[in-house]
Design a protein around this motif. Structure first.
Motif, short mmCIF file in Angstrom:
data_model
loop_
_atom_site.label_atom_id
_atom_site.label_comp_id
_atom_site.label_asym_id
_atom_site.label_seq_id
_atom_site.Cartn_x
_atom_site.Cartn_y
_atom_site.Cartn_z
N SER A 352 0.84 -1.19 0.00
CA SER A 352 0.00 0.00 0.00
C SER A 352 0.88 1.24 0.00
O SER A 352 2.11 1.17 -0.08
N ARG A 353 0.24 2.41 0.09
CA ARG A 353 0.94 3.67 0.03
C ARG A 353 2.00 3.76 1.13
O ARG A 353 1.78 3.31 2.25
N ALA A 354 3.16 4.31 0.79
CA ALA A 354 4.28 4.38 1.72
C ALA A 354 3.86 5.12 2.99
O ALA A 354 3.36 6.25 2.93
N GLY A 355 4.06 4.50 4.13
CA GLY A 355 3.64 5.02 5.42
C GLY A 355 2.62 4.12 6.09
O GLY A 355 2.41 4.21 7.31
N THR A 356 1.98 3.24 5.31
CA THR A 356 0.97 2.35 5.87
C THR A 356 1.60 1.36 6.86
O THR A 356 1.01 1.04 7.90
N ALA A 357 2.79 0.87 6.55
CA ALA A 357 3.45 -0.08 7.44
C ALA A 357 3.75 0.55 8.79
O ALA A 357 3.59 -0.09 9.84
N MET A 358 4.18 1.81 8.79
CA MET A 358 4.46 2.50 10.06
C MET A 358 3.19 2.65 10.88
O MET A 358 3.19 2.44 12.11
N ILE A 359 2.09 3.01 10.23
CA ILE A 359 0.83 3.19 10.94
C ILE A 359 0.35 1.86 11.53
O ILE A 359 -0.09 1.79 12.69
N ALA A 360 0.43 0.78 10.74
CA ALA A 360 -0.01 -0.52 11.24
C ALA A 360 0.86 -0.99 12.40
O ALA A 360 0.36 -1.57 13.37
#
Length: 456
Positions: A352-360
């Motif tokens: 997904s859009r870059a930054g989604t992994a950090m949020i999850a």
């Protein structure tokens, strides 16, 4: 008694004295003459006139080896070999410093003007396609390629629908040549169209799945079918694919994900997902009272478009807009994270859009459930373990459109690196909402079995 005189040993056939190297048999003048000949030969190879024979001081200034007697004759104005080497290192250091500060003149060779990020050179990046059209490309494909490269059509669903719509125009204007069949020649005609779109922007997983299904339908056309009937059948199947796999799938996801939203919830979403936008608007129309936190990041700032959609209308949704660095202070108020996906891999990872992994990851740390809304046509049979092996870069032209005067501007030896996607491991995902139901990340590989043999 007279001492016997021993004669010198006979020379070898090559003229070298036995037991001694050839250089020791040569006098100092002969060695100097040999060096001059070698210097003249090198100068002749380079196209330069041979340098005249120099004194020991001149040789010493050029960094050649000198004798002890020549070292005594050295004057203070003549630099030594060590000093000359220091000057070379100093000049290299100053040149590299000027390069890092962008102080090099315009006459510097291009290779020295930009160091480049070679480690990210495999990332896909849009290319200008307006003036480089190769082959018989349909005008609709050329227009779509320009929209792709300028990021005017963004999002997996929008890109796939636009591509299939353009293919319909290509098929309608297509004419099968004589001594050929539509099932064999049409795919040959579509190949340069696909290549042109890929040159404008790297192909997404959804586009690849749709093209694969289209190829299967083209290969299944009966050779006895009238050309016009075959073309109309293909266009109808393209319409059915868009309706069943995207539009109706989004409607089912709206219903399933909407049931997870309760009164008083604080929903956090990131960037802009078309299906997440539909879920939130549908829940708001059902009369549910909740608020939304829209997290955004540069360079696309897609969250502003989502924020405008949620807050407009007669009954706007209460929203909070913040950039990605403010996430830790806002997660304490969140009850659920709702994000979209660009692709879904068989190992349960979400692309997904870059930054989604950090949020999850941060939501998992704070015990906040992470729900991903994703249509099944975004599923990929492959396995992906990180976002480095395959990714896409946001072009500099798009970055400049969203930048302001205080942002970093392009300069020498300055590369703007903006990866478009990242990979969220399945351990940080609570559930994936699809049109076939809520699926835990550990059961993502069962999606093809749930769909059966879906086709256009």
């Amino acid at each position: 008694m007279p001492v016997p005189i021993i004669a010198d040993p006979p020379p070898f056939a090559g003229g070298k004295p036995q037991g001694q190297p050839a250089q020791q048999a040569m006098t100092r003048a002969e060695r100097r003459e040999l060096q001059e000949k070698q210097r003249a030969a090198k100068a002749a190879l380079k196209g330069q006139p041979p340098q005249p024979k120099e004194s020991s001081q001149g040789k010493q200034s050029q960094g050649t080896v000198t004798t002890a007697g020549q070292a005594k004759a050295k004057t203070p104005s003549t630099p030594s070999k060590k000093a000359f080497a220091g000057d070379i290192q100093g000049s290299k250091a100053s040149t590299s410093k000027d390069l890092s500060l962008g102080l090099v003149g315009e006459d510097m060779p291009p290779k020295q003007l930009s160091h480049g990020l070679r480690i990210f050179s495999h990332f896909g990046q849009p290319k200008p396609v307006g003036h480089t059209v190769k082959g018989d490309i349909h005008p609709a494909i050329i227009r779509l390629g320009l929209l792709y490269s300028d990021f005017k059509i963004c999002g997996a669903n929008a890109r796939c629908i636009a591509m299939l719509t353009a293919f319909k125009q290509v098929i309608q204007d297509y004419t099968t040549p004589s001594h050929s069949t539509i099932s064999r020649h049409l795919m040959t005609h579509l190949s340069p169209q696909i290549t042109h779109l890929v040159s404008a922007r790297p192909m997404s997983v959804t586009m690849g799945n749709a093209i694969r299904e289209l190829k299967l339908e083209i290969s299944a056309i009966d050779i006895d079918v009238i050309e016009q009937d075959a073309k109309e059948s293909l266009c109808l199947k393209i319409d059915n694919y868009i309706r069943d796999r995207i539009i109706i799938a989004d409607e089912v996801i709206q219903e399933l994900a909407g049931k997870k939203i309760k009164d008083g919830d604080v929903i956090l979403t990131y960037a802009k997902s078309s299906v997440v936008e539909k879920v939130l608007l549908e829940a708001q129309e059902e009369g549910k009272k909740f608020s939304v936190i829209v997290i955004d990041s540069k360079p696309l700032l897609e969250g502003k478009i989502l924020l405008r959609s949620l807050t407009s209308g007669p009954n706007p949704i209460p929203c909070t807009y913040a950039l990605l660095p403010a996430l830790p202070s806002l997660l304490t108020q969140v009850t659920m994270v709702l994000v979209g996906a660009h692709a879904l891999f068989s190992n349960g990872a979400v692309y997904s859009r870059a930054g989604t992994a950090m949020i999850a990851m941060m939501a998992k740390t704070n015990s906040v459930p992470v729900v991903v809304c994703c249509e099944t046509y975004k599923f990929s049979d492959g396995v992906m373990v990180d976002g480095f092996t395959r990714n896409e870069l946001v072009p500099l032209s798009v970055t400049q459109k969203n930048s302001r005067s205080h942002d970093i501007v392009p300069a020498l030896n300055l590369d703007n690196l903006n990866p478009l996607y990242d990979l969220t491991p399945p351990t940080y995902i609570t559930a994936v909402v699809t049109e076939v139901g809520l699926i835990p990340p550990s059961s993502i590989s069962s999606i093809p079995l749930a769909l059966g043999k879906a086709s256009l």
